[in-house]
Write a protein that holds these residues in place. Structure first.
Motif: not given
Length: 212
Positions: A2, A4, A8
């Motif tokens: 991920r 987001d 991350q």
């Protein structure tokens, strides 16, 4: 993985793009591994413009940038691959420059997305050992303004081409160093420099693609 959050995205760039551990990235940024860990765990919402810019420079040859790191959104388009248009002794093909950096003129490509008019050169010679070795390729940005201490490709008026470290301009002479300490410093008249392009990355054999 991920992407987001800021943490991350930094983890993605470090592990999947740069392929560095936390200590290695921290060393390049002048930060601590603990700080990297906190950013990746989203303990900070802002890493500062200077650090973001530095990370952006590290990942730019791979098609990413500081804007994506900070703001997220769609990943940058992969775009065209980087053409290899010469080597670090003969330099890039002048005809290729004159034609306006067209696609489809090379049988060898670097398997990274191209930004603007970036091009590749095969490394020839040992003056930049151990970091730049013969058989590897460098990624060159003809539109970046080289700063002191950066690696550059230099073409002289007599068509001599060198891969060197730009050490500054003194008394009208361009100062060029090698990473291999057995090579001496080069001093060249500034007016004899045809161009000096910044090296923004390097790749090894697995990323150098020969077209069928």
């Amino acid at each position: 993985m991920r992407t987001d959050s800021l943490g991350q995205r930094l983890t993605f760039l470090r592990e999947k793009v740069l392929k560095l551990n936390k200590a290695q990235l921290a060393d390049q940024l002048g930060m601590s591994p603990a700080w990297i860990g906190k950013v990746e765990n989203d303990a900070y919402s802002d890493i500062g413009a200077k650090v973001a810019h530095h990370i952006g420079q590290l990942v730019e040859p791979y098609g990413y940038d500081a804007r994506w790191l900070i703001g997220g959104g769609n990943k940058p388009s992969s775009g065209r691959k980087i053409p290899v248009v010469g080597n670090t002794q003969a330099g890039p093909d002048c005809v290729w420059f004159d034609m306006g950096y067209p696609d489809g003129v090379s049988d060898i490509y670097i398997d990274f997305p191209s930004r603007g008019n970036t091009y590749g050169l095969m490394v020839v010679g040992s003056s930049m050992d151990p970091y730049y070795r013969e058989g590897e390729a460098v990624i060159v940005d003809p539109q970046s303004e080289p700063m002191t201490g950066e690696v550059v490709v230099v073409r002289m008026a007599d068509d001599e081409v060198m891969l060197k470290v730009f050490a500054g301009i003194r008394n009208g002479e361009v100062v060029l160093d090698s990473m291999n300490t057995s090579y001496s410093r080069q001093l060249r008249k500034q007016e004899d420099v045809q161009f000096m392009h910044q090296v923004v990355g390097k790749v090894t054999g697995s990323k150098i693609i020969h077209s069928a």
